[in-house]
Design an enzyme around this catalytic site. Structure first.
Site, PDB file in Angstrom:
ATOM      1  N   ILE A  56       0.839  -1.209   0.000  1.00 41.42           N
ATOM      2  CA  ILE A  56       0.000   0.000   0.000  1.00 41.42           C
ATOM      3  C   ILE A  56       0.868   1.250   0.000  1.00 41.42           C
ATOM      4  O   ILE A  56       0.560   2.247  -0.673  1.00 41.42           O
ATOM      5  CB  ILE A  56      -0.948  -0.012   1.218  1.00 41.42           C
ATOM      6  CG1 ILE A  56      -1.978  -1.139   1.081  1.00 41.42           C
ATOM      7  CG2 ILE A  56      -1.644   1.337   1.398  1.00 41.42           C
ATOM      8  CD1 ILE A  56      -2.809  -1.380   2.340  1.00 41.42           C
ATOM      9  N   CYS A  91      -6.718  15.721  12.888  1.00 42.94           N
ATOM     10  CA  CYS A  91      -6.460  16.445  11.642  1.00 42.94           C
ATOM     11  C   CYS A  91      -7.342  17.672  11.452  1.00 42.94           C
ATOM     12  O   CYS A  91      -7.025  18.537  10.634  1.00 42.94           O
ATOM     13  CB  CYS A  91      -6.639  15.500  10.454  1.00 42.94           C
ATOM     14  SG  CYS A  91      -5.436  14.156  10.400  1.00 42.94           S
ATOM     15  N   LEU A 100      -8.042   4.164  11.638  1.00 44.06           N
ATOM     16  CA  LEU A 100      -8.489   4.645  10.333  1.00 44.06           C
ATOM     17  C   LEU A 100      -9.157   3.483   9.603  1.00 44.06           C
ATOM     18  O   LEU A 100      -8.493   2.626   9.032  1.00 44.06           O
ATOM     19  CB  LEU A 100      -7.286   5.161   9.536  1.00 44.06           C
ATOM     20  CG  LEU A 100      -7.544   5.833   8.196  1.00 44.06           C
ATOM     21  CD1 LEU A 100      -8.381   7.102   8.388  1.00 44.06           C
ATOM     22  CD2 LEU A 100      -6.219   6.176   7.518  1.00 44.06           C
ATOM     23  N   GLY A 158      -5.773  11.689   2.848  1.00 42.96           N
ATOM     24  CA  GLY A 158      -5.323  10.546   2.075  1.00 42.96           C
ATOM     25  C   GLY A 158      -5.809  10.735   0.654  1.00 42.96           C
ATOM     26  O   GLY A 158      -6.702  11.553   0.397  1.00 42.96           O
TER      27      GLY A 158
END
Length: 403
Positions: free
Chosen positions: A60, A161, A272, A318
């Site tokens: 990934i 975030c 996540l 992301g």
């Protein structure tokens, strides 16, 4: 109700046409070290045996869309090469040195662009999710900057975030309080994250629990700062970077388990789930419409009211978060160019990233006048703000770096 819905309408809570709130200075400080995707492979292979989970994560890692991540250390830093991951006490020591250093640098850049005096600062609003020491890191930053000890400080925590935009929102409400009293507000807003030193902690969990944890592929280090003003006492000739028109904060129902940053003896662990990009993308349209409805100026003055009429300063959580919002809002990569660029060049630096995106966007001479800033945090929280840029032809942008 779907967990992707934004449940609490604020359409009746209209903002005044002119809040007279503006950002007068912006500063961003990234570490000098840039690590490509291969850095994670080096650390992982050095300390952990091959396994299905680790191989999946490293696969990934090659396809995140991140070219480099800004970090305070190389792969040979002693703290991430011991027999065990660094403890939370060791991480705190590193943050107090490197995080404070980056923060002071970012603040000095913002203050220099603003052009005001340290003595004029009325409040300091800071945020981090990668340190929780007491006194907070903002205490040491203020000491190094020479900010008066009686300046009111607020340190936000637990919002991940979304922290950078939440800090600007908090500063805005503080400034409006002083406007009511006809007093000037000059609020220093600061966000700092040092996440790279938690790489061993994340790899440890991948190895021991055979979990596919992708947070280890995304995060980097950064500090960012801004100066927010309520306009009282500001010369009429002063050109702001952004004028703040309104904002929205909400929590998506039943999503607490999808996004988080949990404390651990070796730092913090990223939570996540695969649902996050879909949940985030689905929440933006109702939040955007609700925020627009709270801004009468867009309706009275027949201003643009579709998402594509705005530039977007989206927190780059992301690649699938960015592309998901892009598709949900019928945007193009050009609308989100600053988010893509910061993500590719530096990775996701959590709360500090949004002001970096705003800084990049304001340097684009071909940009749109109206801007939407948006970020997501644990909860899941959505923060959104609508801003206006002045004519870029009149703005002289700082280019020099500070030590």
């Amino acid at each position: 109700m779907s967990p992707s819905a934004v449940p609490h309408s604020t359409a009746s809570d209209h903002f005044k046409d002119d809040l007279n709130l503006s950002i007068l200075g912006l500063g961003v400080a990234y570490p000098d070290i840039k690590n490509g995707p291969e850095a994670l492979d080096v650390i992982a292979r050095r300390h952990y045996p091959e396994s299905a989970a680790l191989n999946k994560v490293l696969s990934i890692n090659k396809f995140t869309g991140i070219d480099t991540r800004s970090t305070i250390a190389t792969v040979d830093h002693p703290a991430i090469n011991g027999p065990e991951p660094p403890s939370i006490a060791e991480l705190d020591s590193i943050f107090r040195q490197e995080g404070v250093r980056l923060s002071v640098n970012a603040c000095r850049k913002a203050i220099k662009e603003w052009g005001g005096s340290i003595e004029e600062i009325t409040h300091v609003v800071s945020t981090t999710c990668s340190n929780s020491a007491n006194p907070g890191f903002d205490h040491y930053v203020c000491k190094q900057l020479g900010i008066r000890s009686n300046v009111e400080k607020i340190l936000l925590h637990g919002i991940g975030c979304s922290g950078g935009l939440a800090a600007i929102r908090t500063a805005s409400n503080l400034a409006l309080g002083l406007s009511f009293r006809h007093k000037p507000a000059r609020v220093l807003v600061l966000a700092c994250e040092i996440t790279s030193m938690m790489v061993r902690s994340e790899l440890d969990s991948i190895h021991k629990n055979q979990e596919v944890r992708i947070g280890v592929c995304l995060f980097g280090d950064c500090a960012s700062a801004s100066i927010l003003s309520n306009g009282v006492g500001v010369p009429s000739s002063t050109e702001p970077i952004y004028q703040l028109l309104g904002w929205k904060h909400d929590v998506l129902e039943d999503t607490e388990q999808d996004l988080g940053f949990d404390v651990d003896p070796h730092g913090w662990k990223v939570i996540l789930t695969p649902r996050v990009p879909t949940l985030a993308a689905a929440s933006v349209q109702p939040a955007f419409q609700d925020l627009l409805n709270s801004l009468p100026r867009y309706h009275k003055q027949n201003l643009p009211t579709t998402a594509a009429d705005f530039d977007w300063a989206l927190h780059p959580g992301g690649l699938t978060v960015i592309t998901g919002v892009e598709a949900a809002m019928n945007l193009t990569p050009e609308h989100l160019r600053a988010s893509y660029e910061i993500y590719m060049e530096n990775g996701n630096s959590s709360s500090a990233t949004i002001m970096s995106v705003m800084d990049r966007l304001r340097r684009d001479e071909g940009g749109r006048e109206n801007v939407v800033a948006c970020a997501f945090g644990p909860g899941i929280i959505i923060e959104m703000m609508i801003m206006k840029r002045p004519s870029l032809a009149t703005v002289i942008l700082p280019t020099e770096d500070l030590d």
